[in-house]
Design a protein around this motif. Structure first.
Motif, PDB file in Angstrom:
ATOM      1  N   TYR A 174     -10.694  11.415   1.321  1.00 29.97           N
ATOM      2  CA  TYR A 174      -9.388  11.177   0.707  1.00 29.97           C
ATOM      3  C   TYR A 174      -9.171  12.195  -0.404  1.00 29.97           C
ATOM      4  CZ  TYR A 174      -5.589   8.785  -1.747  1.00 29.97           C
ATOM      5  OH  TYR A 174      -4.397   8.478  -2.340  1.00 29.97           O
TER       6      TYR A 174
ATOM      7  N   ILE B  87      -7.645   5.278   2.217  1.00 33.19           N
ATOM      8  CA  ILE B  87      -8.184   6.318   3.101  1.00 33.19           C
ATOM      9  C   ILE B  87      -7.523   6.239   4.473  1.00 33.19           C
ATOM     10  CG2 ILE B  87     -10.274   7.064   4.313  1.00 33.19           C
ATOM     11  CD1 ILE B  87     -11.813   5.967   1.749  1.00 33.19           C
TER      12      ILE B  87
ATOM     13  N   GLN C 156      -3.857   7.494   4.416  1.00 33.90           N
ATOM     14  CA  GLN C 156      -3.726   8.945   4.348  1.00 33.90           C
ATOM     15  C   GLN C 156      -4.016   9.571   5.708  1.00 33.90           C
ATOM     16  OE1 GLN C 156      -6.401  11.729   2.029  1.00 33.90           O
ATOM     17  NE2 GLN C 156      -4.464  12.036   0.957  1.00 33.90           N
ATOM     18  N   ASN C 157      -5.068   9.090   6.358  1.00 35.61           N
ATOM     19  CA  ASN C 157      -5.431   9.635   7.665  1.00 35.61           C
ATOM     20  C   ASN C 157      -4.392   9.305   8.720  1.00 35.61           C
ATOM     21  OD1 ASN C 157      -7.734  10.726   6.548  1.00 35.61           O
ATOM     22  ND2 ASN C 157      -8.998   8.997   7.111  1.00 35.61           N
TER      23      ASN C 157
END
Length: 90
Positions: free
Chosen positions: A51, A80, A83-84
């Motif tokens: 991240y 995390i 964001q991914n």
């Protein structure tokens, strides 16, 4: 002098998460993996970047680091994941 700072989360070899700030992300990640960066990650290498937030000044990066460190593990995992999921690459 102000510069661009990053707030980042690493996943350590033992599965734990480490949050930090830096103004040179590539160098800092290398230092973590060479066991030269933080006491916490020294015994938990290799670490991987999972991240990152960009475009902070030092003050806002420090504040954001504290905010993230106060989150539960579940909330960090969600950060995390989000964001991914949004297609951002690390």
């Amino acid at each position: 002098m102000t510069g661009k700072y990053y707030v980042y989360i690493l996943r350590c070899a033992d599965g734990s998460l480490y949050t930090g700030i830096t103004n040179d992300l590539e160098r800092r990640l290398k230092m973590h993996n060479e066991k030269k960066a933080s006491k916490y990650t020294r015994g938990r290498t290799p670490v991987s970047l999972v991240y990152v937030e960009e475009d902070h000044d030092k003050s806002s990066a420090l504040k954001r680091e504290i905010q993230i460190k106060k989150l539960t593990r579940e909330k960090k995992d969600q950060l995390i994941k989000n964001q991914n999921k949004n297609g951002e690459t690390l």
